[in-house]
Design a protein around this motif. Structure first.
Motif, short mmCIF file in Angstrom:
data_model
loop_
_atom_site.label_atom_id
_atom_site.label_comp_id
_atom_site.label_asym_id
_atom_site.label_seq_id
_atom_site.Cartn_x
_atom_site.Cartn_y
_atom_site.Cartn_z
N GLU A 1 0.69 -1.52 0.20
CA GLU A 1 0.41 0.18 -0.01
C GLU A 1 1.08 1.18 0.27
N ILE A 2 0.92 2.23 -0.58
CA ILE A 2 1.17 3.56 -0.37
C ILE A 2 0.48 4.88 -0.11
N ALA A 3 0.60 5.46 0.86
CA ALA A 3 -0.15 6.56 1.78
C ALA A 3 -0.21 8.10 0.27
N LEU A 4 -1.04 8.75 0.32
CA LEU A 4 -0.92 10.00 -0.74
C LEU A 4 -1.26 11.50 -0.03
N THR A 5 -0.52 12.38 -0.01
CA THR A 5 -1.14 13.84 0.63
C THR A 5 -2.32 13.73 0.03
N VAL A 6 -3.25 14.30 0.28
CA VAL A 6 -4.36 15.17 0.11
C VAL A 6 -4.52 15.78 -1.19
N SER A 7 -3.79 16.10 -1.79
CA SER A 7 -3.11 16.89 -3.10
C SER A 7 -3.08 15.72 -3.94
N ASP A 8 -2.62 15.27 -3.92
CA ASP A 8 -2.00 14.02 -4.71
C ASP A 8 -3.13 12.44 -4.44
N ALA A 9 -3.41 12.51 -3.60
CA ALA A 9 -5.16 11.80 -3.75
C ALA A 9 -6.01 12.55 -4.16
N LEU A 10 -6.07 13.64 -4.41
CA LEU A 10 -7.54 14.41 -5.87
C LEU A 10 -6.82 13.86 -6.84
#
Length: 125
Positions: free
Chosen positions: A27-36
């Motif tokens: 799994e890979i976590a993204l910042t909010v802006s990257d998640a968008l």
């Protein structure tokens, strides 16, 4: 329709692997802006977002699940989206994107209120 490889390349470039807190995890976590941005890539590829987990940083700057840092009162920030029995694939895809946008916004709003950083891990089909 774009290739899912664009999304996978994006994860590798922008994301933070969770293998440090979940040994063996891919799994890979993204910042909010990257998640968008990732959401847009998944939508372009017509890939459903089955749900997401919300993470934050502990006092040492290491990622941890938000419910462990912020308390279990925030368990609702993690979400899932199952396909309904009589739902068309197109309707399900659209609903998964709407729920993802709402989930990202809710997690970000809570993180800002708590003055914490917010990261998301998508579960995709």
């Amino acid at each position: 329709m774009k290739s899912i490889s664009n999304y996978l390349d994006f994860l590798k470039e922008k994301g933070t692997p969770l293998s440090e807190i979940n040994p063996g995890s891919s799994e890979i976590a993204l910042t909010v802006s990257d998640a968008l941005q990732a959401l847009a890539l998944l939508q372009d590829n017509q890939t459903a977002i089955l749900g997401a987990d919300v993470l934050s940083e502990d006092e040492n700057g290491k990622l941890a699940y938000a419910i462990h840092l912020w308390g279990y009162d925030y368990h609702y920030l993690n979400w899932y989206c199952d396909k309904n029995d009589n739902e068309s694939k197109e309707d399900y895809l659209q609903r998964s994107y709407v729920l993802a946008r709402e989930g990202i916004a809710n997690a970000n709003k809570t993180a800002e209120k708590l003055k914490k950083k917010c990261y998301l891990v998508f579960v995709t089909e």
